[in-house]
Design a protein around this motif. Sequence first.
Motif, PDB file in Angstrom:
ATOM      1  N   ALA A  33       0.823  -1.213   0.000  1.00  0.00           N
ATOM      2  CA  ALA A  33       0.000   0.000   0.000  1.00  0.00           C
ATOM      3  C   ALA A  33       0.857   1.264   0.000  1.00  0.00           C
ATOM      4  N   HIS A  34       2.136   1.081   0.216  1.00  0.00           N
ATOM      5  CA  HIS A  34       3.033   2.236   0.281  1.00  0.00           C
ATOM      6  C   HIS A  34       3.329   2.753  -1.115  1.00  0.00           C
ATOM      7  N   LYS A  35       3.491   4.110  -1.196  1.00  0.00           N
ATOM      8  CA  LYS A  35       3.872   4.723  -2.462  1.00  0.00           C
ATOM      9  C   LYS A  35       5.226   5.368  -2.266  1.00  0.00           C
ATOM     10  N   GLY A  36       6.025   5.264  -3.256  1.00  0.00           N
ATOM     11  CA  GLY A  36       7.370   5.811  -3.104  1.00  0.00           C
ATOM     12  C   GLY A  36       8.207   5.448  -4.295  1.00  0.00           C
ATOM     13  N   GLY A  37       9.341   4.862  -4.036  1.00  0.00           N
ATOM     14  CA  GLY A  37      10.336   4.637  -5.073  1.00  0.00           C
ATOM     15  C   GLY A  37      10.277   3.285  -5.700  1.00  0.00           C
ATOM     16  N   GLY A  38       9.158   2.922  -6.245  1.00  0.00           N
ATOM     17  CA  GLY A  38       9.102   1.631  -6.914  1.00  0.00           C
ATOM     18  C   GLY A  38       9.335   1.758  -8.395  1.00  0.00           C
ATOM     19  N   LEU A  39       8.860   0.790  -9.139  1.00  0.00           N
ATOM     20  CA  LEU A  39       9.049   0.800 -10.590  1.00  0.00           C
ATOM     21  C   LEU A  39       7.756   1.108 -11.323  1.00  0.00           C
ATOM     22  N   GLU A  40       6.643   0.765 -10.714  1.00  0.00           N
ATOM     23  CA  GLU A  40       5.358   0.915 -11.396  1.00  0.00           C
ATOM     24  C   GLU A  40       4.702   2.244 -10.978  1.00  0.00           C
ATOM     25  N   LEU A  41       4.390   3.043 -11.972  1.00  0.00           N
ATOM     26  CA  LEU A  41       3.828   4.381 -11.696  1.00  0.00           C
ATOM     27  C   LEU A  41       2.470   4.237 -11.039  1.00  0.00           C
ATOM     28  N   CYS A  42       2.292   5.009 -10.009  1.00  0.00           N
ATOM     29  CA  CYS A  42       1.032   4.923  -9.261  1.00  0.00           C
ATOM     30  C   CYS A  42       0.166   6.186  -9.533  1.00  0.00           C
ATOM     31  N   GLU A  43       0.728   7.391  -9.302  1.00  0.00           N
ATOM     32  CA  GLU A  43      -0.042   8.629  -9.515  1.00  0.00           C
ATOM     33  C   GLU A  43       0.897   9.845  -9.502  1.00  0.00           C
ATOM     34  N   HIS A  44       0.345  11.003  -9.776  1.00  0.00           N
ATOM     35  CA  HIS A  44       1.103  12.263  -9.658  1.00  0.00           C
ATOM     36  C   HIS A  44       0.542  13.092  -8.528  1.00  0.00           C
ATOM     37  N   ARG A  45       1.375  13.935  -8.001  1.00  0.00           N
ATOM     38  CA  ARG A  45       0.874  14.923  -7.030  1.00  0.00           C
ATOM     39  C   ARG A  45       1.699  16.196  -7.221  1.00  0.00           C
ATOM     40  N   ALA A  46       1.212  17.241  -6.644  1.00  0.00           N
ATOM     41  CA  ALA A  46       1.909  18.533  -6.791  1.00  0.00           C
ATOM     42  C   ALA A  46       3.263  18.487  -6.116  1.00  0.00           C
ATOM     43  N   TYR A  47       4.197  19.094  -6.766  1.00  0.00           N
ATOM     44  CA  TYR A  47       5.557  19.095  -6.222  1.00  0.00           C
ATOM     45  C   TYR A  47       5.580  19.779  -4.883  1.00  0.00           C
ATOM     46  N   GLU A  48       6.298  19.219  -3.997  1.00  0.00           N
ATOM     47  CA  GLU A  48       6.491  19.842  -2.683  1.00  0.00           C
ATOM     48  C   GLU A  48       7.975  20.039  -2.488  1.00  0.00           C
ATOM     49  N   PRO A  49       8.323  21.138  -1.857  1.00  0.00           N
ATOM     50  CA  PRO A  49       9.756  21.362  -1.646  1.00  0.00           C
ATOM     51  C   PRO A  49      10.388  20.165  -0.922  1.00  0.00           C
ATOM     52  N   GLY A  50      11.476  19.781  -1.407  1.00  0.00           N
ATOM     53  CA  GLY A  50      12.161  18.626  -0.802  1.00  0.00           C
ATOM     54  C   GLY A  50      12.037  17.371  -1.621  1.00  0.00           C
TER      55      GLY A  50
END
Lengths: 295, 613
Positions: A33-50
């Motif tokens: 259920a975690h989203k992060g640094g995988g290989l399969e694209l899950c979604e986009h979100r607005a860029y946040e600093p950092g």
Amino acid sequence: MHVDRSLLREAALYAIAAAGPARGVRQGDRRSAHKGGGLELCEHRAYEPGDDLRRVDWNAWARLGEVLTRLYHEDRNLRVRVVLDASASMAFGRVRKIDRAGTLGAALALAALAGGDSVELACAGGTAPGLLRGHDPSALGPMLSFLERNEPAGLADGLPARLAAGARRDRVVLLSDFLVDDLLRERTLRALRASARAPVLVHVLSEEELDPDLGEATEARDAETGETLWLRSGPDARAAYQRALHGWLDALAARCAALGIVYVAAPTTADAAEVVRGPLLRRRVLRVDGAGGRP
Amino acid sequence: VSFSHPLALGLGALLGPLVVAYLVQSRLRRRPVPSLLILRVVAGVEASRRHLRRPTHLLSLLLAALALGAMALDAAGPRAAAAGPTTLVVLLDTSSSMAARDDRGLRFERALDELGRLVRALGPEDRVALVAAGPEARLVVGLTRDRERALREAHALVPAGSNAGLGEALRVGAGFCREPGAHLVFITDGAAPPPPVNGACALEVDAVGAPAANAGITTFAARAVDGPNLTEVLLGVEASGGGARKGLVTLTVDGAPVDAVPFALEPGRAADRLLRLSLPPGEVLAARLTVDGADALAHDDLAAAPLPRAGRTRTLLVTARPQGYLASALALAPRADLTVVAPSAALPAGPFDLAVLEALPRGALPEASHVAALGVDPRRFGVRPRALLKSPEVIRWAFGHPLMRFVELDKLNLASARLLEAPPGAEPLLEAPEGPLAVLITDGPRRTAVVGFAVDDSDLPLRVAFANLVANLVDWAAPWEPAGRTLALGETPSLQEDTRLVPLGGGGGALGPGGVPLQPGAFRLERGGRVEGIAVANLTAPGETDLRPRLPRDLAGPPALRGDGGMRLGLVLAALALLLLVLEQALPALRRARARRQQAAGAQPAGVFGARA
């Protein structure tokens, strides 16, 4: 107990079937259920600093003029727990129940380890109760040694505590004859339900329970409690026993179904490999590695 | 009916515990189970309170009861009251074969056990007599009611010797047949079948022998043959039972080995050897057989034979030259008692062992067992003379003959010699190319050596051969003294009152009570502390060496008197009861196991649980 190692070669071809997203903390090959640094694209979100600039979707910025960050599905491993009932009642049977439970437990542990899952192997009761963790197939050796050091002894009243210990797991498999009184049975089933998202009860019974020798009047002594009881003999007694056995099995299966516990019958009169190839695959406790795809 | 041992009927009291053991509920049948959780539905309170169960194995109970009854009855020794007292006459085989250790142990011990069983079965009014049947028959115990004495006397017997006394023992035993209730029982190993008994009672044979492999010396004798200290030894060995084996007979004199004779022994086949050995006279030659394998009897592995001793030779020399070479040489011979007479003188009274004729006496020839005629008219001895040869050459002589041992005649110079025509049966001693110059004639007990030349007509007296020839002449004619006495093993020797036997030692020779030799070997005959001679006792009986029981089939059964039929019936019944009990227990278990197998092989291997699986 004695672990039949001939089954382990076949067990390496299987993997533990996941009932949902993996919740392990280690890198694995199961969707979590975690989203992060995988290989399969899950979604986009607005860029946040950092945010990592490498994850900024520059194509979207060029097309839409918004700076978006790409999010990926993170692959984690499963957290599997295998609990063996090593109470004194497991010492019976031409093929001892504890040996069968140990063999099946080792096969499940190996299937999990081979799939990169984290495994906790625990013995409730017995001469060497305890718990052993492993994350890769190299842990199998210590686990086999741990199992083979243990012999059935004592009561089964430690099962609920053993199941409840620690965090909730993805898969918990309890291997037991479940010859406990109603109160302990309910506590154990509830603890099993609470311990995992997809709990499994592998019910190991021998011919001592399925067709006991009632040919002659006998004074029977309970191996766990020491209580003695004179038993009747003859066809009437056998028929009465079979009725009671059916009722008890039906009640247990029904309660498991009500609690969402997968119930798998594993008689010692059948071959251990048949249990693996049959109900454990059918009930999606195991899957053939590589053939089933990701959940 | 009366009982010899009524107390033994008390064994029947064991029937009670036996029945109780069958009926009492086995309270010890306990078994652990994994859990009583489901088994509670078959809890049976009533079962635990029952002490007796319904008898299920009635047939085996019945058989066991019958077996116990039969054994108790047999132990009590029932006898028909009207039969009156019994007279038991036991003939006990005491031949050497009873000393054998066969497959079942020592035969004589078994015979004593049998005797004990027979005697102890007798009632207080019964009588027993014991006759030993060995090399001689001996009434050991006359009719008596003292059973313990009979047993004591029987235990004092030692088996030794042949069974030559069996016939006499049977006659002694048959003499008791006139007694009321007489039973004649012959306890034997069956190595020799008994002859029929001419008596009023039948002979019951109790054979205690079992097959045994054995080998023994069956022939051993030594005799002197012509020649200095030359002894002919006849040695025979026989084996029975077992397979082919190898044996070795070691011959010793005074403990020192003189020869070892190997034998290939085959069961049922005798092997004989004739040996010619140079042995010291007057000693004892001992033989010991060793076999690589089983050898049940020790008595026939030893044998002894006295070696004959040569006596002094009474010698008569008829010569015209009393100071000649021959007279001088004979006078020097240590074992010759020499008488020298001139041809014209009257001959002294004989007989002589050796007459040496350098000249023919006037009148009849002297009375002698051996005659040597040297250069005299051969016609007096039935030999026709032929031509007179001048300086003949001796080309051949009988160097193997005792007369010619160590006599070297090569290049013998003869001035002249008469050629002889050997009569039929004569043996040439010396030969020239033209024919014989000396012959040996055997005429009944008399032997005559006829030589066609006189000693003085040759250079023979100047040779070493001459001294050997004279010594050979004396030995050739020497009388042999009796070698010693031969005693029968196991038989009382007939000796003079103050003479006794003393074992010579060397591993053999043992005496029993009364000076009876009980082991083969040699003995000294001592009289007043002085050695009078030598005696030997050997078994050497092929019938004793062959240990196979050879009783006719109709005699091989146990005697009816002992009455152990009840015991045997009891044992058979007990065995049947045991078998039945095992079947009664095993069949239900087999049925249960079969049902389990069928269940395991069925469509639903574990019932409803299997269906779930």
